[in-house]
Design a protein around this motif. Structure first.
Motif, PDB file in Angstrom:
ATOM      1  N   GLN A 157     -55.610  66.838 -45.441  1.00  0.00           N
ATOM      2  CA  GLN A 157     -54.574  67.926 -45.732  1.00  0.00           C
ATOM      3  C   GLN A 157     -54.134  68.465 -44.161  1.00  0.00           C
ATOM      4  OE1 GLN A 157     -52.850  68.436 -48.167  1.00  0.00           O
ATOM      5  NE2 GLN A 157     -51.932  70.419 -47.750  1.00  0.00           N
ATOM      6  N   GLN A 209     -51.510  67.836 -41.021  1.00  0.00           N
ATOM      7  CA  GLN A 209     -50.385  68.516 -40.631  1.00  0.00           C
ATOM      8  C   GLN A 209     -50.331  69.507 -39.506  1.00  0.00           C
ATOM      9  OE1 GLN A 209     -48.243  70.568 -44.301  1.00  0.00           O
ATOM     10  NE2 GLN A 209     -49.767  69.043 -45.567  1.00  0.00           N
ATOM     11  N   ARG A 268     -53.766  72.181 -50.775  1.00  0.00           N
ATOM     12  CA  ARG A 268     -52.631  71.842 -51.354  1.00  0.00           C
ATOM     13  C   ARG A 268     -51.414  72.040 -50.748  1.00  0.00           C
ATOM     14  NH1 ARG A 268     -53.934  75.235 -56.732  1.00  0.00           N
ATOM     15  NH2 ARG A 268     -54.579  76.647 -54.845  1.00  0.00           N
ATOM     16  N   ASN A 269     -50.263  71.325 -50.761  1.00  0.00           N
ATOM     17  CA  ASN A 269     -49.150  71.863 -50.312  1.00  0.00           C
ATOM     18  C   ASN A 269     -48.542  72.805 -51.192  1.00  0.00           C
ATOM     19  OD1 ASN A 269     -49.195  69.804 -48.261  1.00  0.00           O
ATOM     20  ND2 ASN A 269     -47.796  68.301 -49.057  1.00  0.00           N
ATOM     21  N   THR A 307     -43.622  69.901 -49.941  1.00  0.00           N
ATOM     22  CA  THR A 307     -43.723  68.838 -48.839  1.00  0.00           C
ATOM     23  C   THR A 307     -44.631  69.095 -47.614  1.00  0.00           C
ATOM     24  OG1 THR A 307     -41.861  69.337 -47.864  1.00  0.00           O
ATOM     25  CG2 THR A 307     -41.404  67.836 -49.403  1.00  0.00           C
ATOM     26  N   TRP A 308     -45.003  70.434 -47.834  1.00  0.00           N
ATOM     27  CA  TRP A 308     -45.733  71.114 -46.626  1.00  0.00           C
ATOM     28  C   TRP A 308     -46.799  72.116 -47.050  1.00  0.00           C
ATOM     29  CZ3 TRP A 308     -44.306  76.181 -45.262  1.00  0.00           C
ATOM     30  CH2 TRP A 308     -43.367  76.688 -45.621  1.00  0.00           C
ATOM     31  N   ASP A 309     -47.884  72.491 -46.298  1.00  0.00           N
ATOM     32  CA  ASP A 309     -48.898  73.371 -46.660  1.00  0.00           C
ATOM     33  C   ASP A 309     -48.579  74.775 -46.118  1.00  0.00           C
ATOM     34  OD1 ASP A 309     -51.361  75.007 -46.364  1.00  0.00           O
ATOM     35  OD2 ASP A 309     -52.366  73.136 -47.147  1.00  0.00           O
TER      36      ASP A 309
END
Length: 369
Positions: A264, A267, A312-313, A328-330
């Motif tokens: 995760q 990012q 999780r995003n 689509t992103w955290d």
């Protein structure tokens, strides 16, 4: 204007303005002491905090001291230090002498002695102890968090934006004055690690089962973003080639979550690339970038960003936008890291203007997407 119109306007004002006025909070003396630059705050400028705190998970207490180095900027008078109930100051020492102090709610007024000429630098040390306020719903309802990790081991941190750093240590608790640098020395049971802002200078392990972890921040720092993270952590480090050269990336998930974090937290690199492009270099190259799993959702602790989004995003796995893009992103990695520029590097003098920090962090989210 007819009498009938006057009565109608008066009725509308009573209906619309009356309830709003009734809902206005009643400001207290404690609010004034906490929220304003009082005369007892105005005459001195913080240069350095040397904070030493022992966290005891057995009884949820803290004990320690803070040596405050300050520069005299005006005519001296009593000096205001903030420390929230139920914490207590044991003594205040300057130049080897105990200073008299009196409490007024969450503020203490200290009678300095000796000459305090304009431009001089002085240090006073405050010794304190107690059982600090527990955070009921962190990070929004703040305080100290005494939690347990998945295996039942102690897991401790703080979240005090708005509430103030004085919920766990004695400090000049206003965003209008930041120290030029700070030491944070955390003493914890030797089965645990103690992580904080800046870079680790060393660990002293004692024969009595306690260890002291010394961290040092070389930059200006807002006091509410000073934080301890105490628990059983895994770690790996990387180097990011950024706009100012080599940036140390230090990742600290709980030991149980290292594999998920490695996936995760990839990012972090695209986040840094985006924000350095739009906002300029990451502000704290000297102190590095650290992402730490925390027992709450997240907070912009400087060079030590708190993460609690469950790997999780989105926002706890949800798409707040309803468009699909939010997954689509955290959210926590992007939003809280944006505060390194907007909130930590550029800080409003008054917590009432926190909307500036949050508005630019939200703008940064859009740029990242």
């Amino acid at each position: 204007m007819s009498r009938r119109s006057q009565l109608l306007i008066a009725f509308l004002i009573a209906v619309v303005v009356g309830p709003a006025a009734a809902q206005q909070p009643a400001f207290t003396r404690a609010d004034t002491l906490r929220g304003s630059v009082t005369p007892e705050r105005a005459w001195w400028d913080v240069v350095f905090y040397d904070l030493h705190v022992k966290f005891d998970p057995a009884d949820s207490t803290v004990r320690g001291w803070n040596a405050i180095t300050y520069r005299v900027t005006g005519p001296s008078r009593a000096l205001q230090i903030d420390l929230q109930t139920p914490l207590e100051i044991d003594s205040v020492v300057q130049g080897g002498k105990r200073l008299a102090h009196r409490r007024d709610g969450n503020a203490f007024f200290i009678a300095t002695t000796g000459r305090q000429p304009r431009g001089a630098t002085r240090t006073l040390t405050i010794y304190y102890h107690g059982k600090p306020r527990v955070a009921e719903k962190p990070p929004w309802d703040g305080g100290v968090i005494w939690a347990r990790d998945p295996d039942g081991a102690a897991w401790i941190s703080t979240a005090c934006q708005g509430l103030g750093a004085s919920v766990w240590w004695p400090v000049k608790d206003t965003q209008a004055d930041e120290p030029d640098s700070q030491r944070v020395a955390l003493t914890v049971p030797d089965s645990l690690q103690a992580i904080s802002n800046g870079r680790l200078r060393g660990v002293v392990r004692r024969s009595d089962g306690w260890s002291t972890w010394e961290w040092f921040v070389t930059s200006l720092i807002n006091t509410y973003v000073v934080a301890p993270y105490i628990g059983r952590y895994g770690q790996w480090t990387e180097t990011y080639e950024g706009e100012r050269g080599h940036l140390t990336l230090d990742f600290r998930p709980l030991v149980q979550h290292v594999d998920g974090a490695r996936r995760q937290w990839q990012q972090v690199r695209p986040m840094l690339k985006c924000f350095e492009h739009w906002f300029g270099p990451y502000p704290w190259y000297a102190d590095g970038f650290r992402l730490i799993e925390a027992p709450h959702l997240g907070m912009e602790h400087q060079s030590a960003v708190a993460y609690g989004n469950g790997y999780r995003n989105g926002y706890k796995g949800n798409d707040l936008s309803g468009t699909g893009w939010g997954l689509t992103w955290d959210f926590i990695i992007v939003h809280e890291s944006a505060h390194e520029w907007w909130g930590n590097s550029i800080t409003t003098a008054d917590i009432a203007d926190m909307w500036v920090h949050e508005a630019f962090a939200m703008y940064a989210e859009g740029l990242f997407v």
